[in-house]
Enzyme design. Structure first.
Site, PDB file in Angstrom:
ATOM      1  N   TYR A   1      -1.697  -2.578   0.963  1.00  0.00           N
ATOM      2  CA  TYR A   1      -2.777  -3.081   1.609  1.00  0.00           C
ATOM      3  C   TYR A   1      -3.007  -2.552   3.180  1.00  0.00           C
ATOM      4  CZ  TYR A   1      -5.679  -6.005   4.617  1.00  0.00           C
ATOM      5  OH  TYR A   1      -6.523  -6.508   5.429  1.00  0.00           O
TER       6      TYR A   1
ATOM      7  N   CYS B   1       0.796  -5.631  13.810  1.00  0.00           N
ATOM      8  CA  CYS B   1       0.361  -4.840  14.850  1.00  0.00           C
ATOM      9  C   CYS B   1       0.485  -3.166  14.613  1.00  0.00           C
ATOM     10  CB  CYS B   1       1.583  -5.012  16.004  1.00  0.00           C
ATOM     11  SG  CYS B   1       1.763  -6.828  16.344  1.00  0.00           S
TER      12      CYS B   1
ATOM     13  N   GLY C   1      -4.532  -4.358  13.918  1.00  0.00           N
ATOM     14  CA  GLY C   1      -4.656  -5.625  14.580  1.00  0.00           C
ATOM     15  C   GLY C   1      -5.747  -5.347  15.332  1.00  0.00           C
TER      16      GLY C   1
ATOM     17  N   ASN D   1       5.940  -3.954  16.903  1.00  0.00           N
ATOM     18  CA  ASN D   1       5.412  -4.337  15.496  1.00  0.00           C
ATOM     19  C   ASN D   1       6.529  -4.816  14.516  1.00  0.00           C
ATOM     20  OD1 ASN D   1       4.525  -2.383  12.544  1.00  0.00           O
ATOM     21  ND2 ASN D   1       3.705  -4.490  13.325  1.00  0.00           N
ATOM     22  N   GLY D   2       6.215  -5.929  14.142  1.00  0.00           N
ATOM     23  CA  GLY D   2       7.009  -6.583  13.391  1.00  0.00           C
ATOM     24  C   GLY D   2       7.109  -7.996  13.457  1.00  0.00           C
TER      25      GLY D   2
HETATM   26  P1  AMP Z   1      -7.346 -14.098  -0.258  1.00  0.00           P
HETATM   27  O1  AMP Z   1      -8.691 -14.408   0.076  1.00  0.00           O
HETATM   28  O2  AMP Z   1      -6.482 -14.769   0.327  1.00  0.00           O
HETATM   29  O3  AMP Z   1      -7.085 -13.881  -1.638  1.00  0.00           O
HETATM   30  O4  AMP Z   1      -7.296 -12.663   0.352  1.00  0.00           O
HETATM   31  C1  AMP Z   1      -7.475 -11.543  -0.185  1.00  0.00           C
HETATM   32  C2  AMP Z   1      -7.973 -10.522   0.519  1.00  0.00           C
HETATM   33  O5  AMP Z   1      -7.526 -10.225   1.751  1.00  0.00           O
HETATM   34  C3  AMP Z   1      -7.809  -9.171  -0.458  1.00  0.00           C
HETATM   35  O6  AMP Z   1      -9.041  -8.420  -0.651  1.00  0.00           O
HETATM   36  C4  AMP Z   1      -6.844  -8.067   0.580  1.00  0.00           C
HETATM   37  O7  AMP Z   1      -7.366  -6.713   0.963  1.00  0.00           O
HETATM   38  C5  AMP Z   1      -6.951  -8.862   1.926  1.00  0.00           C
HETATM   39  N1  AMP Z   1      -5.483  -9.178   2.532  1.00  0.00           N
HETATM   40  C6  AMP Z   1      -4.463  -8.931   1.789  1.00  0.00           C
HETATM   41  N2  AMP Z   1      -3.365  -9.340   2.464  1.00  0.00           N
HETATM   42  C7  AMP Z   1      -3.861  -9.336   3.741  1.00  0.00           C
HETATM   43  C8  AMP Z   1      -3.096  -9.507   5.105  1.00  0.00           C
HETATM   44  N3  AMP Z   1      -1.784  -9.525   5.211  1.00  0.00           N
HETATM   45  N4  AMP Z   1      -4.169  -9.722   6.246  1.00  0.00           N
HETATM   46  C9  AMP Z   1      -5.247  -9.604   5.873  1.00  0.00           C
HETATM   47  N5  AMP Z   1      -5.937  -9.671   4.868  1.00  0.00           N
HETATM   48  C10 AMP Z   1      -5.216  -9.019   3.799  1.00  0.00           C
END
Ligand code: AMP
Length: 497
Positions: free
Chosen positions: A265, A24, A50, A125-126
């Site tokens: 990220y 968030c 979000g 947030n959290g």
């Molecule tokens: P995955 O397909 O599950 O390996 O997702 C990796 C991708 O999702 C990477 O390109 C990241 O930029 C992005 N990502 C990493 N952490 C998150 C997160 N907590 N929420 C949404 N996207 C994420």
């Protein structure tokens, strides 16, 4: 207003994961003309934190007003006269993403409660690691919860405090919380910003023409033309009211441990979090990644997985002295209506979002840089796409160390079984993803990018994703492991939505 956002990766979400973990953004402004309009702008800059829902609460000197909507800030608050809909010189706002199970309007913030001392609006947030425990205790004492959000527990705790003054009630509630949180609260007299004792979640203080502003990230201050004053410190509560600005320390002093995943990220590249530029840190991650993982391979181009991999890929290319090319093009108009979180549609989702740029890829030895690999779902498809576009070789590098452990403090991460690196060696991962070589940044390298050396006895960051070193106890999880019915009973409420 654009609906695009660089960080949005819906295909990576798992619809079967019905956890309550939230990502968030929060915002608040005190005693300013057009407070709700300013809040809408601030939330727009925090949209990457979000995309599922958003809300604003304002106070006009007599009454509180709230609007909470599913969808983007621009759609919800971009048109119409906000100063009529949400009048007053004080406002707070919230933008939220939750996983599928928790996504309904009752959970959308700001939450509002009519307390003995007057109204209270709260944006959070959290994630609290003792929420289910608190909730069970509050319910057994007669509390009636309207939502499944952990933020509501905070309202109940404040409502139940018997201390005479509001700030003492608020403090007494805070002292019962465990986990990661940045809160912005508004009463009929005060605007309050609080960061958890370890400062896991970020929160900054800004100045808009002499008035206080709170925001998750500095990019929201830039958006509204406010100046950055300072980070709210870990374990600090800052109160703006007619006495001015006051700082309180409701918790015993301890060392800060901000979340390192904000740098990897989550935060926007133009934000400065805990005194560090996100963009610069990401570039340094890429630089160090090149130093650590270029040996034994020969590459023609460095290509980011857009958009989150771009700063790291730039740093990588500069260090490796190889051309940086946009070999994958991101479509910024992928709206949520297109992507329903079912498996088949998620497959389609990646193709709708990312397209190969053959002029860069064909015949080339390509080194792909992504910011992080969670489940590997995105990487498998990106690698396949790059190969189909004619790349001669595909090498993949992750600008974060292997993600081995889930999060409980407000970053959406799946359970361990679904984390690619928790279940496979680097060689196996290379085979699964279909790459010619695979490499991750080391934990030391990540700390180097932060200008730090990890102090293993007292780690400077919340880095359990890579180390398994959780900065707090995980009370709900510990109880749930011993007693499954608690979680099941609490979550059964979700079905009713
Ligand atoms: P995955 O397909 O599950 O390996 O997702 C990796 C991708 O999702 C990477 O390109 C990241 O930029 C992005 N990502 C990493 N952490 C998150 C997160 N907590 N929420 C949404 N996207 C994420």
């Amino acid at each position: 207003m654009s609906h695009a956002h660089e960080h949005w990766s819906p295909p990576a979400r798992d619809p079967d994961d019905d956890s309550l973990r939230l990502e968030c953004g929060v915002f608040g402004v005190y005693d300013t003309a057009e407070a709700s309009g300013i809040t809408a702008l601030g939330l727009h800059a925090l949209q990457h934190r979000g995309q599922e829902a958003c809300g604003i609460a304002s106070f006009d000197g007599q009454r509180f007003h709230t609007e909470r909507h599913m969808g983007y800030v621009g759609d919800a608050f971009g048109g119409g006269d906000l100063s009529k809909r949400l009048p007053g010189r004080h406002a707070i706002g919230h933008t939220r993403y939750s996983t599928a199970g928790g996504s309904f309007l009752r959970n959308v913030q700001p939450m509002f409660a009519d307390l003995e001392a007057g109204g209270l609006a709260l944006a959070h947030n959290g994630n609290l690691t003792n929420f289910l425990t608190l909730r069970e205790q509050l319910v057994s004492e007669g509390a009636i919860f309207q939502s499944t959000s952990d933020s509501e527990a905070i309202l109940h705790l404040i409502a139940r405090s018997r201390r005479p003054k509001f700030l003492d009630r608020f403090t007494e509630a805070l002292q019962q919380l465990e986990g990661g949180y940045a809160l912005v609260a508004m009463t009929n007299k005060k605007l309050i910003g609080v960061r958890d004792p370890l400062g896991i979640r970020p929160l900054v203080l800004g100045d808009l023409h002499g008035r206080a502003v709170f925001a998750s990230e500095t990019c929201a201050l830039d958006m509204i033309g406010a100046t950055f004053v300072r980070d709210i410190e870990h374990g600090e509560m800052v109160v703006a009211d007619d006495k001015g600005l006051r700082s309180f320390r409701p918790f015993p002093a301890q060392q800060a441990r901000p979340c390192i995943f904000e740098y990897v990220y989550f935060a926007r590249p133009d934000s400065v979090v805990n005194g560090r530029s996100i963009y610069e840190v990401r570039k340094r991650m890429g630089r160090r990644l090149a130093q650590e993982s270029l040996t034994g391979i020969d590459i023609d181009v460095v290509v980011p997985v857009p958009d989150s991999g771009v700063p790291a890929a730039l740093g990588f290319a500069q260090e490796a002295d190889k051309p940086f090319e946009m070999g994958i093009i991101r479509n910024h108009y992928v709206g949520r209506t297109f992507i329903q979180p079912t498996q088949g549609e998620r497959e389609l989702g990646v193709r709708m979002k990312l397209a190969p740029n053959r002029s860069v890829l064909a015949g080339k030895k390509v080194l792909l840089v992504d910011d992080s690999i969670v489940r590997g779902t995105n990487s498998v498809r990106v690698v396949r796409m790059v190969r189909e576009a004619g790349a001669a070789e595909v090498h993949l590098r992750s600008a974060s160390p292997p993600i081995m452990w889930p999060d409980y403090y407000g970053i959406d991460m799946p359970d361990r079984e679904k984390l690619l690196a928790a279940n496979h060696t680097v060689e196996e991962i290379a085979r699964i993803l279909g790459v010619d070589s695979m490499g991750y940044l080391s934990v030391e390298g990540l700390y180097w990018a932060m200008d730090a050396v990890r102090d293993d006895a007292h780690p400077q960051y919340t880095d359990h994703y890579f180390t398994g070193d959780y900065p707090t106890r995980l009370l709900d999880k510990e109880i749930a492991e011993g007693r499954n019915e608690l979680v099941e009973r609490q979550l059964s409420f979700l079905v009713d939505a």
